[in-house]
Motif scaffolding. Structure first.
Motif, PDB file in Angstrom:
ATOM      1  N   UNK A 179       1.186   0.018   6.106  1.00 32.14           N
ATOM      2  CA  UNK A 179       0.705  -0.784   4.812  1.00 32.14           C
ATOM      3  C   UNK A 179      -0.521  -0.049   4.537  1.00 32.14           C
ATOM      4  N   UNK A 180      -1.416   0.258   5.483  1.00 31.11           N
ATOM      5  CA  UNK A 180      -2.789   0.889   5.240  1.00 31.11           C
ATOM      6  C   UNK A 180      -2.776   2.354   4.866  1.00 31.11           C
ATOM      7  N   UNK A 181      -1.851   3.011   5.241  1.00 32.33           N
ATOM      8  CA  UNK A 181      -1.821   4.491   4.910  1.00 32.33           C
ATOM      9  C   UNK A 181      -1.299   4.419   3.455  1.00 32.33           C
ATOM     10  N   UNK A 182      -0.499   3.319   2.849  1.00 28.00           N
ATOM     11  CA  UNK A 182      -0.117   3.507   1.507  1.00 28.00           C
ATOM     12  C   UNK A 182      -0.836   2.516   0.670  1.00 28.00           C
ATOM     13  N   UNK A 183      -2.043   2.111   1.140  1.00 29.24           N
ATOM     14  CA  UNK A 183      -2.739   1.364   0.123  1.00 29.24           C
ATOM     15  C   UNK A 183      -2.119   0.132  -0.308  1.00 29.24           C
ATOM     16  N   UNK A 184      -1.320  -0.555   0.561  1.00 29.74           N
ATOM     17  CA  UNK A 184      -0.781  -1.901   0.043  1.00 29.74           C
ATOM     18  C   UNK A 184      -1.709  -3.121   0.302  1.00 29.74           C
ATOM     19  N   UNK A 185      -1.591  -4.150  -0.451  1.00 26.61           N
ATOM     20  CA  UNK A 185      -2.530  -5.272  -0.246  1.00 26.61           C
ATOM     21  C   UNK A 185      -1.316  -6.295  -0.003  1.00 26.61           C
ATOM     22  N   UNK A 195      19.788 -14.897   2.497  1.00 29.34           N
ATOM     23  CA  UNK A 195      21.415 -14.084   2.547  1.00 29.34           C
ATOM     24  C   UNK A 195      21.610 -13.342   3.657  1.00 29.34           C
ATOM     25  N   UNK A 196      20.514 -12.234   3.841  1.00 28.07           N
ATOM     26  CA  UNK A 196      20.772 -11.573   5.002  1.00 28.07           C
ATOM     27  C   UNK A 196      20.653 -11.988   6.394  1.00 28.07           C
ATOM     28  N   UNK A 197      20.180 -13.326   6.553  1.00 24.20           N
ATOM     29  CA  UNK A 197      19.954 -13.967   7.676  1.00 24.20           C
ATOM     30  C   UNK A 197      19.024 -13.554   8.514  1.00 24.20           C
ATOM     31  N   UNK A 198      17.888 -12.774   7.917  1.00 23.59           N
ATOM     32  CA  UNK A 198      16.773 -12.451   8.570  1.00 23.59           C
ATOM     33  C   UNK A 198      15.508 -13.204   8.150  1.00 23.59           C
ATOM     34  N   UNK A 199      14.638 -13.312   9.249  1.00 25.75           N
ATOM     35  CA  UNK A 199      13.311 -14.125   9.038  1.00 25.75           C
ATOM     36  C   UNK A 199      12.639 -13.597   7.380  1.00 25.75           C
ATOM     37  N   UNK A 200      11.867 -14.202   7.035  1.00 24.97           N
ATOM     38  CA  UNK A 200      11.258 -13.978   5.742  1.00 24.97           C
ATOM     39  C   UNK A 200      10.139 -12.904   6.241  1.00 24.97           C
ATOM     40  N   UNK A 201      10.148 -11.550   5.449  1.00 26.40           N
ATOM     41  CA  UNK A 201       9.062 -10.709   5.688  1.00 26.40           C
ATOM     42  C   UNK A 201       7.692 -10.808   5.318  1.00 26.40           C
ATOM     43  N   UNK A 202       6.776  -9.922   5.714  1.00 23.48           N
ATOM     44  CA  UNK A 202       5.346 -10.220   4.975  1.00 23.48           C
ATOM     45  C   UNK A 202       5.670  -9.571   3.541  1.00 23.48           C
ATOM     46  N   UNK A 203       5.152  -9.939   2.543  1.00 22.87           N
ATOM     47  CA  UNK A 203       5.263  -9.324   1.253  1.00 22.87           C
ATOM     48  C   UNK A 203       3.848  -8.430   0.841  1.00 22.87           C
ATOM     49  N   UNK A 204       4.261  -7.229   0.329  1.00 20.47           N
ATOM     50  CA  UNK A 204       2.923  -6.320  -0.063  1.00 20.47           C
ATOM     51  C   UNK A 204       3.224  -5.888  -1.378  1.00 20.47           C
ATOM     52  N   UNK A 205       2.254  -5.344  -2.221  1.00 20.49           N
ATOM     53  CA  UNK A 205       2.014  -5.010  -3.541  1.00 20.49           C
ATOM     54  C   UNK A 205       1.208  -3.562  -3.503  1.00 20.49           C
ATOM     55  N   UNK A 206       1.675  -2.591  -3.989  1.00 21.48           N
ATOM     56  CA  UNK A 206       1.008  -1.182  -4.064  1.00 21.48           C
ATOM     57  C   UNK A 206       0.659  -0.994  -5.427  1.00 21.48           C
ATOM     58  N   UNK A 257       8.219  -6.220   6.960  1.00 24.02           N
ATOM     59  CA  UNK A 257       7.589  -6.211   5.838  1.00 24.02           C
ATOM     60  C   UNK A 257       8.142  -5.548   4.554  1.00 24.02           C
ATOM     61  N   UNK A 258       7.935  -5.762   3.344  1.00 26.49           N
ATOM     62  CA  UNK A 258       8.464  -4.894   2.239  1.00 26.49           C
ATOM     63  C   UNK A 258       7.513  -4.832   1.357  1.00 26.49           C
ATOM     64  N   UNK A 259       7.271  -3.835   0.617  1.00 25.32           N
ATOM     65  CA  UNK A 259       6.222  -3.457  -0.377  1.00 25.32           C
ATOM     66  C   UNK A 259       6.969  -3.143  -1.617  1.00 25.32           C
ATOM     67  N   UNK A 260       6.551  -3.537  -2.660  1.00 24.25           N
ATOM     68  CA  UNK A 260       6.826  -2.932  -4.011  1.00 24.25           C
ATOM     69  C   UNK A 260       5.577  -2.393  -4.904  1.00 24.25           C
ATOM     70  N   UNK A 261       5.909  -1.464  -5.703  1.00 28.92           N
ATOM     71  CA  UNK A 261       4.695  -0.916  -6.529  1.00 28.92           C
ATOM     72  C   UNK A 261       4.660  -2.190  -7.566  1.00 28.92           C
ATOM     73  N   UNK A 262       3.500  -1.926  -8.302  1.00 29.57           N
ATOM     74  CA  UNK A 262       3.312  -2.570  -9.536  1.00 29.57           C
ATOM     75  C   UNK A 262       3.929  -2.081 -10.651  1.00 29.57           C
ATOM     76  N   UNK A 263       4.382  -0.641 -10.561  1.00 34.23           N
ATOM     77  CA  UNK A 263       5.294  -0.152 -11.615  1.00 34.23           C
ATOM     78  C   UNK A 263       6.764  -0.553 -11.458  1.00 34.23           C
ATOM     79  N   UNK A 264       7.279  -0.767 -10.213  1.00 31.35           N
ATOM     80  CA  UNK A 264       8.499  -1.379  -9.913  1.00 31.35           C
ATOM     81  C   UNK A 264       8.774  -2.691 -10.648  1.00 31.35           C
TER      82      UNK A 264
END
Length: 299
Positions: free
Chosen positions: A66-72, A93-104, A122-129
């Motif tokens: 996340x630091x490499x990709x400048x995600x907050x 639905x996937x029956x996995x723990x809630x991941x950390x969420x980041x925005x780029x 963790x998952x990350x999404x760009x503001x453009x997405x």
């Protein structure tokens, strides 16, 4: 079928780890031979460096990537309600723990998942997405990323990323050492044909090692994308959402700032449009989007 694929990915992790370690050892041997006249010392140094990189990146993979990709990171639904709730729903639905969420902060639409296992993901999404995707499309994208988490693709890619970084560091060290006159003198060189070929081979190995590491990452990335697309359809019960999302990604501009070593993590190649069109697919980390869309339409 799904559990078989998860088990297969776990076995792949072992093979990838072994392959990269062999490559690291070969690079160490080459460096040791060129600069000290002995391969053993170079192998030991390379092994220590690889262990350090793996310990740091694998144990802290989410923060490093996340630091490499400048995600907050966002910590509650109030900061990005739609993204948070979609991720929450897909994790359930996937029956996995809630991941950390980041925005780029980047206008190019893209997203990725990372981590060492579903419990530390963790998952990350760009503001453009977030700007161009509707709810249905965002569910398709996050379903794709949650499939990577569930299938343990994130662990496979994290290990590959760590060892690729170690290989790059070794090659940079060799280049800097050579530049500042650290190579063996001509008096120390073996003038025999075997010695000359060994020197040439060592130099070629050091030069080509990053390419070999990149090719390994690309091979891992391509096949896992098809599986994650199918997994997204399974989770959302709606192939049209992901199809529509991928169609929008076809017209995306490249991201402004992205770490090249993490390109394979994204749902679509964040650097693809920067390359010359003639060689656009030569070193792709992802299958062509039109092929992925075609497979989804067949469902």
């Amino acid at each position: 079928m799904l559990y078989q694929q998860i088990a297969k990915n776990k076995r792949k992790t072992v093979f990838v780890l072994a392959g990269f370690l062999i490559l690291v050892a070969l690079i160490g041997a080459a460096i040791g031979y060129l600069f000290a006249g002995t391969a053993v010392g170079g192998i030991i140094i390379a092994g220590v460096l690889a262990v350090i990189y793996m310990s740091v990146i694998v144990s802290q993979s989410t923060d490093v990537v996340m630091n490499m990709n400048n995600a907050r990171e966002i910590h509650s639904a109030q900061e990005a309600p739609e993204l948070w709730h979609v991720v929450e729903d897909m994790a359930m639905v996937a029956q996995v723990p809630m991941p950390r969420v980041f925005i780029i902060d980047d206008p190019s639409p893209n997203a990725f998942a990372t981590g060492n296992d579903p419990q530390h993901s963790a998952v990350a999404a760009t503001t453009g997405l977030l700007q161009i995707m509707n709810r249905e499309e965002l569910e398709g994208v996050m379903g794709h990323e949650m499939s990577h988490v569930r299938n343990y693709d994130i662990r496979l890619q994290t290990i590959a990323l760590a060892l690729s970084a170690a290989i790059t560091a070794l090659v940079n060290f060799a280049g800097n050492f050579w530049w500042f006159g650290g190579g063996r003198s001509s008096d120390d060189d073996d003038d025999s044909a075997i010695g000359i070929f060994a020197i040439i081979g060592s130099i070629l190995l050091i030069i080509l090692a990053p390419l070999a590491a990149s090719i390994a990452q690309m091979a891992l990335s391509r096949n896992r994308e098809y599986l994650a697309d199918a997994g997204a359809v399974e989770l959302t019960r709606n192939p049209h959402g992901l199809i529509s999302a991928l169609q929008k990604l076809q017209n995306a501009q490249p991201m402004k700032k992205v770490a090249p070593s993490s390109s394979s993590l994204y749902i679509s190649d964040p650097e693809l449009n920067r390359r010359h069109k003639r060689f656009a697919h030569l070193f792709d980390t992802h299958p062509p989007l039109d092929e992925r869309i075609a497979r989804l339409e067949e469902m």
